[in-house]
Design a protein around this motif. Sequence first.
Motif, PDB file in Angstrom:
ATOM      1  N   MET A   1      39.969  42.722  33.921  1.00 18.14           N
ATOM      2  CA  MET A   1      40.055  43.552  32.735  1.00 18.14           C
ATOM      3  C   MET A   1      39.686  42.572  30.529  1.00 18.14           C
ATOM      4  O   MET A   1      38.461  42.841  30.171  1.00 18.14           O
ATOM      5  N   LEU A   2      39.898  41.463  31.209  1.00 18.74           N
ATOM      6  CA  LEU A   2      39.934  40.837  29.674  1.00 18.74           C
ATOM      7  C   LEU A   2      37.828  40.525  29.777  1.00 18.74           C
ATOM      8  O   LEU A   2      37.140  40.115  28.559  1.00 18.74           O
ATOM      9  N   GLN A   3      37.796  40.106  30.957  1.00 23.11           N
ATOM     10  CA  GLN A   3      36.212  39.624  31.384  1.00 23.11           C
ATOM     11  C   GLN A   3      35.896  40.168  30.426  1.00 23.11           C
ATOM     12  O   GLN A   3      34.496  39.963  30.460  1.00 23.11           O
ATOM     13  N   TRP A   4      35.509  41.619  31.677  1.00 20.88           N
ATOM     14  CA  TRP A   4      34.994  42.900  31.803  1.00 20.88           C
ATOM     15  C   TRP A   4      35.001  43.405  29.732  1.00 20.88           C
ATOM     16  O   TRP A   4      33.630  43.602  29.153  1.00 20.88           O
ATOM     17  N   ILE A   5      35.924  43.254  28.835  1.00 22.78           N
ATOM     18  CA  ILE A   5      35.486  43.411  27.858  1.00 22.78           C
ATOM     19  C   ILE A   5      34.433  42.308  26.728  1.00 22.78           C
ATOM     20  O   ILE A   5      34.354  42.698  26.072  1.00 22.78           O
ATOM     21  N   ARG A   6      35.005  41.650  26.811  1.00 30.48           N
ATOM     22  CA  ARG A   6      34.207  40.349  26.524  1.00 30.48           C
ATOM     23  C   ARG A   6      32.632  40.728  27.171  1.00 30.48           C
ATOM     24  O   ARG A   6      31.499  39.877  26.044  1.00 30.48           O
ATOM     25  N   SER A   7      32.170  40.571  28.475  1.00 40.64           N
ATOM     26  CA  SER A   7      30.632  40.573  28.526  1.00 40.64           C
ATOM     27  C   SER A   7      30.447  41.941  27.920  1.00 40.64           C
ATOM     28  O   SER A   7      29.413  41.293  27.633  1.00 40.64           O
ATOM     29  N   THR A   9      31.024  43.182  25.097  1.00 45.51           N
ATOM     30  CA  THR A   9      31.223  42.838  23.793  1.00 45.51           C
ATOM     31  C   THR A   9      29.713  42.276  23.444  1.00 45.51           C
ATOM     32  O   THR A   9      29.372  41.825  22.692  1.00 45.51           O
ATOM     33  N   TYR A 193      28.580  42.616  34.088  1.00 43.58           N
ATOM     34  CA  TYR A 193      29.769  41.735  34.035  1.00 43.58           C
ATOM     35  C   TYR A 193      28.992  40.237  33.797  1.00 43.58           C
ATOM     36  O   TYR A 193      28.022  40.047  34.285  1.00 43.58           O
TER      37      TYR A 193
END
Length: 241
Positions: A1-7, A9, A193
């Motif tokens: 989930m964190l990597q999705w948020i980073r992506s 952003t 992603y």
Amino acid sequence: MLQWIRSITFIVGCTVFMPVIGLLYAPWALFSKRGAYACCKCYSRGVMWMAEHIVGMRCEVRGTPPTDAVLIAAKHQSFLDILMIFQSVPAGKFIMKREILWMPVIGQYAKRMGMIPVNRGKRGQAVTKMLADVRVGDMEAGQMIIYAQGTRVAPGAVVPYKKGTAALYEQLGQPCVPVATNVGYFWPRRGLYRRPGVAVVEFLEPMPAGMARKEFMETLERVVETRSDQLLADARAHSKR
């Protein structure tokens, strides 16, 4: 989930950054091609910086980018390899889809830098005109960049190389620098992603001018595909650690 948020952003950041940097450089780019190049190189650096610091995707250019007049025949997997190649050479000119000219910011700067638009289904006509411009000296010297498969290709997918690359190579009479990549593994052609890791664009050994067409095309496809597959395997291996 964190990597999705980073992506997400990261994507928002890249989208907002484009019109902002385009407007900032517009007064210079309006009167100078150097200004247009400076703007696009600044945007490329900014996107690569955000990729590393937001997504964890480090952009690495390997090999020796050419600085003289050559043909660059590259593997195309995503928008990222465009930015990395453009940032690496002093006077890159892409052969690109004509539809890009109508895109906000990108289209205007592409026109200013003298990029070569190609109509869908009329690639041969565009190559013919471009070669005529080269012969009469209407086109400035630089690094002509062509995507040999004619479109973005997913990592590992098999798509034939276009004959227009060989025609351009023959008429220019210049060496050809093949370029391999694995960036599509980290920044795919579709989807939101973005994967962390080391995205690589690698300039391979130059191919001399004057090779026979069949030998040129076979050699180009072999070296680019072999090295791109190796880079993809390396990326997958590191992602499993």
